[in-house]
Design an enzyme around this catalytic site. Structure first.
Site, PDB file in Angstrom:
ATOM      1  NE  ARG A 187      -1.055   2.210   3.049  1.00 19.36           N
ATOM      2  CZ  ARG A 187      -0.502   3.155   3.528  1.00 19.36           C
ATOM      3  NH1 ARG A 187      -0.282   4.445   2.978  1.00 19.36           N
ATOM      4  NH2 ARG A 187      -0.086   3.084   4.641  1.00 19.36           N
ATOM      5  CG  ASP A 188       3.383   4.238   2.939  1.00 21.79           C
ATOM      6  OD1 ASP A 188       3.532   5.076   2.216  1.00 21.79           O
ATOM      7  OD2 ASP A 188       3.818   4.525   4.337  1.00 21.79           O
ATOM      8  CB  CYS A 224       4.609  11.291   1.756  1.00 24.01           C
ATOM      9  SG  CYS A 224       3.245  12.368   2.256  1.00 24.01           S
ATOM     10  CG  HIS A 284       3.481   4.190   9.202  1.00 25.07           C
ATOM     11  ND1 HIS A 284       3.052   3.290   8.363  1.00 25.07           N
ATOM     12  CD2 HIS A 284       4.031   5.391   8.229  1.00 25.07           C
ATOM     13  CE1 HIS A 284       3.212   3.380   6.822  1.00 25.07           C
ATOM     14  NE2 HIS A 284       3.779   4.715   7.045  1.00 25.07           N
ATOM     15  CG  ASN A 319       6.799   2.633   4.751  1.00 31.56           C
ATOM     16  OD1 ASN A 319       6.241   2.939   5.710  1.00 31.56           O
ATOM     17  ND2 ASN A 319       6.469   2.904   3.558  1.00 31.56           N
TER      18      ASN A 319
END
Ligand code: ZN
Length: 311
Positions: free
Chosen positions: A15-16, A245, A212, A254
């Site tokens: 996802r991220d 982002c 996170h 991440n």
């Protein structure tokens, strides 16, 4: 039977990691990635986002991807949900965990979900109500995630009081867990400890908290250790350090799941994850997104080989 688990890792790469990718990763590739993550023994996966497809085309196939993830019975399948409409779709798809997102930074929240923080809390309550209307056995776990909890690329510093206020709103609105996200990777170890302690004081020690973390400043794993030192035992991370982002130029991915698992093992903390199998995800990513930056010290240094000779 599962081995003892000391640290619960949620793999957020699908996802991220994919949400900012400029090419559409074919559904089969997403499913292959998820299958390999599940085969490695990861406990939970953030498998996609129920955002409108015209906002993030990458997740146009999210329901099919979730259906595939749900065929793996040993992994909890979760997804990000930005609003009540997204929750409807997520529940219809059968997700087992919903990650609702609100930014502690007002500006980031407007940019990210196009709503004010107060409007988003109303949205969270609507999602809680949708879940509570389901039979108990079909209710997904509901996490309230706080983005930009440790700094914002648009606003700079984010006040601890803003993070705590949001955490209190989540707790009062029936969150099962609260996630503290260093969305842009500006956090530092003392700050991680300080915010975790403040949030715990605000919502009570019985509320489960999750971290996170992003590695923008190279402090990702140091921040994870800081989290461990204040008794955080649930973390998000991404294979090959995927992520970023769109509203944070220069934000790195991440923390790298492979490096994180390795570090935890060296600390005597078990994750239930088979590192060799997890590292096979790199082949899938290399095949499908060869131009994308893939990070990870274990890959660069060949540490697993070294370990085998030591063992
Ligand atoms: Zn993130």
């Amino acid at each position: 039977m599962r081995p003892r688990i000391d640290v619960h890792i949620c793999e957020t790469g699908p996802r991220d990691g994919l949400q900012n990718l400029d090419l559409f990763l074919p559904t089969e590739a997403k499913c292959a990635l998820i299958s390999q993550i599940a085969a490695a023994g990861v406990l939970e996966i953030d498998a996609g986002s129920f955002v409108p497809p015209k906002v993030v085309p990458q997740f146009a196939d999210v329901s099919a991807v979730i259906a595939h993830s749900l065929t793996h019975k040993d992994i909890v399948t979760g997804a990000v949900v930005p609003n009540a409409k997204g929750a409807e779709r997520a529940i219809a798809a059968g997700v087992q965990a919903i990650y609702f997102v609100i930014s502690a930074s007002k500006t980031h929240n407007l940019a990210n979900v196009r709503r004010t923080v107060a409007e988003q809390i109303g949205g969270f309550k609507a999602v809680r109500a949708q879940i509570d209307a389901l039979p108990v056995e079909r209710r997904p776990h509901l996490m309230g995630a706080i983005s930009t909890a440790f700094g914002c690329s648009l606003e700079g510093r984010v006040a601890e009081s803003a993070v705590c206020a949001l955490a209190e709103a989540y707790a009062a609105s029936g969150a099962d867990e609260i996630g503290l996200a260093d969305t842009v990777g500006y956090g530092t170890p003392p700050q991680i400890k300080s915010v975790v302690k403040a949030v715990r004081a605000a919502v009570g020690a019985e509320m489960t908290l999750r971290l996170h973390l992003h590695d923008t400043l190279g402090l990702g794993l140091a921040n994870a250790v800081a989290g461990l030192e204040v008794d955080i035992r649930r973390f998000d991370s991404a294979v090959s350090g995927l992520g970023g982002c769109p509203f944070a130029p220069g934000a790195r991915g991440n923390i790298v799941t492979e490096d994180f698992v390795f570090m935890l093992e060296q600390m005597g903390l078990s994750t239930g994850i088979d590192l060799d199998r997890l590292m096979q995800t790199r082949e899938i990513l290399k095949a499908h997104i060869p131009a994308h930056l893939l990070t990870g010290h274990l890959y660069d240094a060949g540490i697993p080989k070294l370990l085998r000779t030591v063992a």
